[in-house]
Design an enzyme around this catalytic site. Structure first.
Site, PDB file in Angstrom:
ATOM      1  N   HIS A   9       0.820  -1.213   0.000  1.00 31.77           N
ATOM      2  CA  HIS A   9       0.000   0.000   0.000  1.00 31.77           C
ATOM      3  C   HIS A   9       0.856   1.266   0.000  1.00 31.77           C
ATOM      4  O   HIS A   9       2.053   1.244   0.273  1.00 31.77           O
ATOM      5  CB  HIS A   9      -0.910   0.004   1.231  1.00 31.77           C
ATOM      6  CG  HIS A   9      -0.143   0.025   2.526  1.00 31.77           C
ATOM      7  ND1 HIS A   9       0.426   1.170   3.041  1.00 31.77           N
ATOM      8  CD2 HIS A   9       0.155  -0.971   3.400  1.00 31.77           C
ATOM      9  CE1 HIS A   9       1.036   0.882   4.187  1.00 31.77           C
ATOM     10  NE2 HIS A   9       0.890  -0.409   4.422  1.00 31.77           N
ATOM     11  N   GLU A  31      -1.752  -6.933   7.459  1.00 28.34           N
ATOM     12  CA  GLU A  31      -0.386  -6.847   7.952  1.00 28.34           C
ATOM     13  C   GLU A  31      -0.195  -7.782   9.152  1.00 28.34           C
ATOM     14  O   GLU A  31      -1.166  -8.245   9.774  1.00 28.34           O
ATOM     15  CB  GLU A  31      -0.077  -5.393   8.341  1.00 28.34           C
ATOM     16  CG  GLU A  31       1.333  -5.136   8.864  1.00 28.34           C
ATOM     17  CD  GLU A  31       2.429  -5.523   7.883  1.00 28.34           C
ATOM     18  OE1 GLU A  31       2.595  -6.749   7.644  1.00 28.34           O
ATOM     19  OE2 GLU A  31       3.133  -4.632   7.384  1.00 28.34           O
TER      20      GLU A  31
END
Length: 210
Positions: free
Chosen positions: A9, A82
């Site tokens: 990202h 994550e």
């Protein structure tokens, strides 16, 4: 040959402040949104057949920049989140080092079990690689799938998919924001890494306030 693009990202304020995000849902900042648009302009040339994303907004909104150019719908998979950093989430790395020195030392050494409720590297690699394999199945023969995820998740998931040992993975530099890994697969060779840390060479300058 199937192609899988594993895309980190764009930038967030917590990235900029060296603050541990983990699975905290921190949004993209202005720089991160620009990075996503710039990267999408490159990725669209690969003619992706599907886009899959972590359900955290910084990854999803990064993927949305590519979806806007392709017209594809984004599928979400929470396994692409994550690494869960437990008690570290919300702290700066300097605070982690000062307040949890033993855990920080184990993390710096690349150990699997850190403590402080931090997810193990083995668990992270397994869940992310499973999501990557499932995403790859969305591609037709010879197709391309783009997966928007996170830095540690991308590196560990790719490494687990390729069967790399943890000490080999430590030789890879961390993925920069909005950069990606390119993997290919065919029946003769299986999964191979074709490129690592690919992206726009330089961020566009921030325009002055009007």
């Amino acid at each position: 040959m199937t192609r899988l693009i594993v895309w980190r990202h764009g930038n967030t304020d917590w990235n900029a402040g060296s603050r541990v995000q983990g699975q905290t849902d921190v949004p993209l900042n202005d720089l991160g949104r620009r990075q996503a648009v710039d990267a999408a302009e490159l990725l669209v040339r690969m003619r992706p057949d599907a886009i899959v994303s972590s359900d955290l907004s910084r990854a999803f909104d990064t993927a949305a920049a590519l979806a806007a150019l392709t017209g594809l719908t984004i599928s979400t998979d929470e396994r692409l989140r994550e690494r869960f950093f437990g008690d570290w989430q919300g702290l700066t790395m300097a605070e982690v080092a000062a307040e949890r020195p033993a855990e920080h030392a184990r993390w710096t050494a690349g150990e699997d079990v850190i403590g402080g409720e931090v997810e193990t590297l083995d668990d992270l690699g397994k869940r992310v690689s499973e999501a990557l394999l499932e995403a790859a199945r969305l591609a037709p023969p010879g197709g391309t799938v783009v997966v928007a995820t996170h830095g540690a998740a991308a590196r560990q998931g790719v490494g687990h998919l390729l069967g790399w040992q943890r000490e080999h993975l430590r030789t890879l530099r961390a993925l920069q924001n909005c950069h990606w890994v390119e993997l290919t697969h065919d029946e003769a060779r299986g999964w191979q890494m074709a490129a690592y840390n690919v992206g726009v060479l330089a961020d566009r300058p921030v325009p002055p306030p009007v």
